[in-house]
Design a protein around this motif. Structure first.
Motif, PDB file in Angstrom:
ATOM      1  N   LYS A   1      47.796  -4.603 -41.302  1.00 42.79           N
ATOM      2  CA  LYS A   1      48.948  -5.422 -40.946  1.00 42.79           C
ATOM      3  C   LYS A   1      49.208  -5.462 -39.447  1.00 42.79           C
ATOM      4  O   LYS A   1      49.791  -6.409 -38.932  1.00 42.79           O
ATOM      5  CB  LYS A   1      50.204  -4.900 -41.657  1.00 42.79           C
ATOM      6  N   SER A   2      48.795  -4.397 -38.732  1.00 42.18           N
ATOM      7  CA  SER A   2      49.063  -4.362 -37.297  1.00 42.18           C
ATOM      8  C   SER A   2      48.078  -3.427 -36.611  1.00 42.18           C
ATOM      9  O   SER A   2      47.457  -2.580 -37.245  1.00 42.18           O
ATOM     10  CB  SER A   2      50.497  -3.903 -37.022  1.00 42.18           C
ATOM     11  N   LEU A   3      47.922  -3.620 -35.304  1.00 42.26           N
ATOM     12  CA  LEU A   3      47.148  -2.724 -34.463  1.00 42.26           C
ATOM     13  C   LEU A   3      48.107  -2.026 -33.514  1.00 42.26           C
ATOM     14  O   LEU A   3      49.016  -2.657 -32.964  1.00 42.26           O
ATOM     15  CB  LEU A   3      46.107  -3.501 -33.650  1.00 42.26           C
ATOM     16  N   LYS A   4      47.901  -0.734 -33.319  1.00 42.49           N
ATOM     17  CA  LYS A   4      48.726   0.040 -32.403  1.00 42.49           C
ATOM     18  C   LYS A   4      47.824   0.735 -31.391  1.00 42.49           C
ATOM     19  O   LYS A   4      46.656   1.024 -31.668  1.00 42.49           O
ATOM     20  CB  LYS A   4      49.555   1.076 -33.163  1.00 42.49           C
ATOM     21  N   PHE A   5      48.370   0.975 -30.202  1.00 39.94           N
ATOM     22  CA  PHE A   5      47.599   1.680 -29.183  1.00 39.94           C
ATOM     23  C   PHE A   5      47.118   3.014 -29.737  1.00 39.94           C
ATOM     24  O   PHE A   5      47.881   3.757 -30.352  1.00 39.94           O
ATOM     25  CB  PHE A   5      48.439   1.909 -27.928  1.00 39.94           C
ATOM     26  N   GLY A   6      45.837   3.283 -29.521  1.00 39.94           N
ATOM     27  CA  GLY A   6      45.224   4.498 -30.036  1.00 39.94           C
ATOM     28  C   GLY A   6      44.453   4.284 -31.314  1.00 39.94           C
ATOM     29  O   GLY A   6      43.689   5.164 -31.732  1.00 39.94           O
ATOM     30  N   ASP A   7      44.602   3.115 -31.957  1.00 40.65           N
ATOM     31  CA  ASP A   7      43.870   2.844 -33.191  1.00 40.65           C
ATOM     32  C   ASP A   7      42.371   2.726 -32.930  1.00 40.65           C
ATOM     33  O   ASP A   7      41.935   2.219 -31.888  1.00 40.65           O
ATOM     34  CB  ASP A   7      44.361   1.549 -33.837  1.00 40.65           C
ATOM     35  N   SER A   8      41.579   3.192 -33.902  1.00 41.12           N
ATOM     36  CA  SER A   8      40.127   3.065 -33.850  1.00 41.12           C
ATOM     37  C   SER A   8      39.635   2.743 -35.257  1.00 41.12           C
ATOM     38  O   SER A   8      39.954   3.471 -36.209  1.00 41.12           O
ATOM     39  CB  SER A   8      39.500   4.368 -33.343  1.00 41.12           C
ATOM     40  N   LEU A   9      38.886   1.645 -35.392  1.00 43.60           N
ATOM     41  CA  LEU A   9      38.427   1.184 -36.696  1.00 43.60           C
ATOM     42  C   LEU A   9      36.906   1.058 -36.686  1.00 43.60           C
ATOM     43  O   LEU A   9      36.315   0.520 -35.751  1.00 43.60           O
ATOM     44  CB  LEU A   9      39.035  -0.180 -37.039  1.00 43.60           C
ATOM     45  N   ALA A  10      36.277   1.533 -37.741  1.00 47.14           N
ATOM     46  CA  ALA A  10      34.836   1.357 -37.911  1.00 47.14           C
ATOM     47  C   ALA A  10      34.596   0.134 -38.785  1.00 47.14           C
ATOM     48  O   ALA A  10      35.347  -0.131 -39.724  1.00 47.14           O
ATOM     49  CB  ALA A  10      34.231   2.595 -38.556  1.00 47.14           C
ATOM     50  N   GLY A  11      33.550  -0.637 -38.467  1.00 46.36           N
ATOM     51  CA  GLY A  11      33.293  -1.823 -39.263  1.00 46.36           C
ATOM     52  C   GLY A  11      31.982  -2.489 -38.915  1.00 46.36           C
ATOM     53  O   GLY A  11      31.099  -1.902 -38.251  1.00 46.36           O
TER      54      GLY A  11
ATOM     55  N   THR B   1      38.390  -0.373 -30.847  1.00 44.37           N
ATOM     56  CA  THR B   1      39.444   0.496 -30.312  1.00 44.37           C
ATOM     57  C   THR B   1      40.491  -0.367 -29.616  1.00 44.37           C
ATOM     58  O   THR B   1      40.190  -1.457 -29.115  1.00 44.37           O
ATOM     59  CB  THR B   1      38.889   1.517 -29.306  1.00 44.37           C
ATOM     60  N   TYR B   2      41.724   0.139 -29.599  1.00 48.83           N
ATOM     61  CA  TYR B   2      42.831  -0.572 -28.950  1.00 48.83           C
ATOM     62  C   TYR B   2      43.576   0.423 -28.069  1.00 48.83           C
ATOM     63  O   TYR B   2      44.175   1.376 -28.556  1.00 48.83           O
ATOM     64  CB  TYR B   2      43.762  -1.157 -30.016  1.00 48.83           C
ATOM     65  N   THR B   3      43.494   0.224 -26.747  1.00 46.13           N
ATOM     66  CA  THR B   3      44.120   1.142 -25.795  1.00 46.13           C
ATOM     67  C   THR B   3      44.951   0.362 -24.778  1.00 46.13           C
ATOM     68  O   THR B   3      44.753  -0.838 -24.581  1.00 46.13           O
ATOM     69  CB  THR B   3      43.069   1.962 -25.044  1.00 46.13           C
ATOM     70  N   GLU B   4      45.887   1.097 -24.130  1.00 49.41           N
ATOM     71  CA  GLU B   4      46.737   0.475 -23.120  1.00 49.41           C
ATOM     72  C   GLU B   4      45.923  -0.060 -21.944  1.00 49.41           C
ATOM     73  O   GLU B   4      46.250  -1.104 -21.375  1.00 49.41           O
ATOM     74  CB  GLU B   4      47.767   1.480 -22.589  1.00 49.41           C
TER      75      GLU B   4
ATOM     76  N   TYR C   1      59.233  -8.141 -21.042  1.00 46.37           N
ATOM     77  CA  TYR C   1      57.833  -8.208 -21.457  1.00 46.37           C
ATOM     78  C   TYR C   1      57.691  -8.702 -22.893  1.00 46.37           C
ATOM     79  O   TYR C   1      58.588  -8.543 -23.720  1.00 46.37           O
ATOM     80  CB  TYR C   1      57.184  -6.813 -21.372  1.00 46.37           C
ATOM     81  N   PHE C   2      56.506  -9.298 -23.153  1.00 51.29           N
ATOM     82  CA  PHE C   2      56.086  -9.553 -24.529  1.00 51.29           C
ATOM     83  C   PHE C   2      55.817  -8.204 -25.204  1.00 51.29           C
ATOM     84  O   PHE C   2      55.286  -7.282 -24.590  1.00 51.29           O
ATOM     85  CB  PHE C   2      54.788 -10.359 -24.571  1.00 51.29           C
ATOM     86  N   ARG C   3      56.145  -8.108 -26.498  1.00 51.88           N
ATOM     87  CA  ARG C   3      55.892  -6.880 -27.239  1.00 51.88           C
ATOM     88  C   ARG C   3      54.908  -7.079 -28.386  1.00 51.88           C
ATOM     89  O   ARG C   3      54.090  -6.199 -28.663  1.00 51.88           O
ATOM     90  CB  ARG C   3      57.215  -6.336 -27.799  1.00 51.88           C
TER      91      ARG C   3
ATOM     92  N   ALA D   1      52.698  -5.075 -23.410  1.00 45.04           N
ATOM     93  CA  ALA D   1      53.010  -4.169 -24.517  1.00 45.04           C
ATOM     94  C   ALA D   1      52.847  -2.711 -24.124  1.00 45.04           C
ATOM     95  O   ALA D   1      53.433  -1.823 -24.761  1.00 45.04           O
ATOM     96  CB  ALA D   1      52.126  -4.494 -25.719  1.00 45.04           C
ATOM     97  N   ALA D   2      52.060  -2.427 -23.076  1.00 46.53           N
ATOM     98  CA  ALA D   2      51.826  -1.050 -22.652  1.00 46.53           C
ATOM     99  C   ALA D   2      53.021  -0.461 -21.902  1.00 46.53           C
ATOM    100  O   ALA D   2      53.140   0.763 -21.793  1.00 46.53           O
ATOM    101  CB  ALA D   2      50.577  -0.975 -21.779  1.00 46.53           C
ATOM    102  N   HIS D   3      53.905  -1.303 -21.384  1.00 51.16           N
ATOM    103  CA  HIS D   3      55.081  -0.794 -20.672  1.00 51.16           C
ATOM    104  C   HIS D   3      56.047  -0.148 -21.656  1.00 51.16           C
ATOM    105  O   HIS D   3      56.190  -0.611 -22.792  1.00 51.16           O
ATOM    106  CB  HIS D   3      55.798  -1.929 -19.939  1.00 51.16           C
ATOM    107  N   PRO D   4      56.731   0.906 -21.252  1.00 53.11           N
ATOM    108  CA  PRO D   4      57.735   1.515 -22.137  1.00 53.11           C
ATOM    109  C   PRO D   4      58.780   0.483 -22.556  1.00 53.11           C
ATOM    110  O   PRO D   4      59.222  -0.331 -21.731  1.00 53.11           O
ATOM    111  CB  PRO D   4      58.358   2.616 -21.276  1.00 53.11           C
ATOM    112  N   LYS D   5      59.178   0.524 -23.811  1.00 51.64           N
ATOM    113  CA  LYS D   5      60.153  -0.446 -24.303  1.00 51.64           C
ATOM    114  C   LYS D   5      61.541  -0.065 -23.821  1.00 51.64           C
ATOM    115  O   LYS D   5      61.971   1.082 -23.974  1.00 51.64           O
ATOM    116  CB  LYS D   5      60.107  -0.489 -25.836  1.00 51.64           C
ATOM    117  N   PRO D   6      62.290  -1.000 -23.232  1.00 52.68           N
ATOM    118  CA  PRO D   6      63.609  -0.652 -22.711  1.00 52.68           C
ATOM    119  C   PRO D   6      64.633  -0.507 -23.823  1.00 52.68           C
ATOM    120  O   PRO D   6      64.534  -1.131 -24.872  1.00 52.68           O
ATOM    121  CB  PRO D   6      63.954  -1.849 -21.814  1.00 52.68           C
ATOM    122  N   THR D   7      65.615   0.327 -23.577  1.00 52.27           N
ATOM    123  CA  THR D   7      66.756   0.415 -24.478  1.00 52.27           C
ATOM    124  C   THR D   7      67.778  -0.640 -24.060  1.00 52.27           C
ATOM    125  O   THR D   7      67.672  -1.251 -22.990  1.00 52.27           O
ATOM    126  CB  THR D   7      67.398   1.808 -24.398  1.00 52.27           C
ATOM    127  N   ALA D   8      68.772  -0.839 -24.923  1.00 49.54           N
ATOM    128  CA  ALA D   8      69.849  -1.774 -24.568  1.00 49.54           C
ATOM    129  C   ALA D   8      70.541  -1.326 -23.283  1.00 49.54           C
ATOM    130  O   ALA D   8      70.930  -2.153 -22.452  1.00 49.54           O
ATOM    131  CB  ALA D   8      70.844  -1.872 -25.717  1.00 49.54           C
TER     132      ALA D   8
END
Length: 470
Positions: A8-18, A35-38, A234-236, A271-278
């Motif tokens: 359903k989604s890819l996150k930083f640090g994910d690694s998939l074999a295929g 692999t998906y990295t910052e 930023y885009f997330r 997406a690699a930037h820290p997400k801001p709080t309100a």
């Protein structure tokens, strides 16, 4: 054996074999790791034997020896298929003694579903929905509402929670229809049942169009949000919807269309930037409800003409921790562009050269005159303020001006030029000037005017800084 779940989604640090599939009949599948990295975004790593004279590795060897992998590929995993588009060669390495090699492919876009039709077709999509920083705070849209029921002792006996995507705003932006809308999802974990809400920006074209076109239209709103908050925006996350990406049964029957996650190399760094709080975002200078659909349309209509004003200011605001000197330089560039676009202002002759030519101070004067703010407590006149900004900017920019300006003076100028740029953006979306008048009465503007007193600095009509009047 447990049933696998679709990706359903890819996150930083994910690694998939295929396995990589190029869509050409009888071509052997190629083993790979995704692999998906910052730092690198999505990257495909392909191990193969170099000069092994083996059909098993011939395809991979040809891709990397010629530095031309297929433009589009399918990445097959045990949990489903991912579509890789606009793939480019990004290097390979070899151990000559052992005949072992590793090649690397960087896809421009990854969609977490297979696409119907010819794999080689260009990626075109009808709809792209993006999660963007600050949208909830700016729109005040909400998807979750709750009602409390209490007993005769005012104790809460029941809370009814309703999650519904009902708040939305749409406007036309060139060939695109843009929509801001609430969205929500649920999760059930050890922490309990949760409902998560957000506000998404969707762009929709009548006919499918490249992802880059969608992002370009959405970026226009990001620039406005950046100026309204005075902070990086930023885009997330992205999702796409298109008739060629469908839900199917195991038998291959199409049962409908849905949104599928898109990962684009264009926004990986966002997406690699820290997400801001309100709290990080603070309070925008203007909320969406204050400008409405008409204001968003005006922003789009002005965007191309005012791009040279918009981009320098947004560029420095998008760099967290920028030096105050950078803020002065970039925003002064924006004011120079704005001054050229605004044209002559009554009284600007006091900033001209002896040959009656406009100067940097003249463009600042035009921007200040267009806003009509009262700078009492900051400067003796807008002529003096325009000259002070120009002096600070030119002293920072030109190496032959000697030492950099006094940091306290630069701090004051950096805050003033940022507010001027922000309010010029407000003027583009609200030509009536009412929102600028409202800002002049605000706590934020009062605090800005108090900075000079705290720093014991005041700007004379000549543009020089002096001690604050007693």
């Amino acid at each position: 054996m447990e049933d696998s779940m679709p990706i359903k989604s890819l996150k930083f640090g994910d690694s998939l074999a295929g396995l990589l599939v190029d869509g050409i009949d009888e071509t052997p599948f190629v083993v790979a790791t995704l692999t998906y990295t910052e730092n690198q975004g999505v990257r495909i790593e392909v191990p193969y034997a170099h000069h092994a004279n083996s059909e098993q590795f011939a395809i991979a060897e040809r891709w990397f020896d010629t530095e031309t992998p297929p433009r589009n590929l399918i990445f097959m995993t045990q949990d489903g298929q991912l579509s890789l588009f606009n793939c480019r060669y990004s290097g390979h390495s070899m151990n000559i003694g052992q005949g072992f090699a590793t090649g690397y492919i960087s896809p421009g876009e990854v969609i977490l579903n297979a696409r119907d039709g010819d794999l080689n077709d260009e990626l075109l999509v009808s709809r792209l929905s993006s999660e963007i920083d600050g949208l909830s705070e700016w729109t005040h849209f909400r998807a979750i509402r709750h009602e409390r029921e209490t007993d005769e002792d005012s104790r809460i006996r029941r809370i009814t929670v309703t999650a519904e995507s009902v708040e939305r705003l749409s406007w036309n932006q060139g060939a695109a229809t843009m929509t801001l809308e609430t969205s929500w999802s649920t999760s059930d974990s050890a922490l309990g049942f949760q409902i998560i809400e957000w506000v998404a920006l969707e762009s929709r074209f009548a006919t499918p169009t490249p992802v880059s076109h969608h992002l370009a239209e959405q970026k226009k709103l990001i620039t406005l949000l950046t100026l309204m908050f005075g902070k990086p925006i930023y885009f997330r996350r992205h999702k796409i919807k298109d008739a060629r990406f469908t839900d199917k049964t195991l038998a291959g029957k199409i049962v409908g269309e849905a949104f599928y996650e898109l990962v684009s190399h264009r926004t990986t760094r966002d997406a690699a930037h820290p997400k801001p709080t309100a709290r990080d975002l603070g309070r925008p200078i203007v909320h969406m409800a204050q400008i409405g659909e008409d204001g968003l349309r005006r922003w789009n209509n002005s965007y191309e003409e005012w791009k040279r004003f918009i981009q320098p200011s947004v560029s420095v605001l998008s760099r967290p921790g920028a030096f105050i000197e950078n803020i002065v330089v970039n925003n002064s560039m924006s004011l120079e562009a704005a001054g050229n676009l605004l044209g002559h202002a009554d009284g600007e002759e006091s900033t001209h050269t002896t040959r009656r030519r406009p100067t940097t101070a003249t463009f600042n004067f035009r921007a200040l005159a267009a806003l009509g703010l009262d700078w009492e407590g900051v400067s003796a006149s807008i002529t003096g303020l325009a000259k002070a900004i120009a002096n600070n900017y030119n002293t920072i920019k030109h190496y032959d001006r000697g030492e950099f300006p006094d940091p306290a003076q630069t701090l004051i100028v950096s805050k003033i030029v940022l507010v001027i740029a922000q309010l010029l953006a407000v003027k583009l979306v609200d030509p009536s000037g009412q929102l600028i008048e409202d800002y002049e009465k605000s706590f934020s503007f009062k605090e800005l005017r108090k900075i000079c007193k705290r720093q014991d600095l005041y700007i004379e009509d000549s543009g020089e800084f002096t001690n604050y009047p007693s």
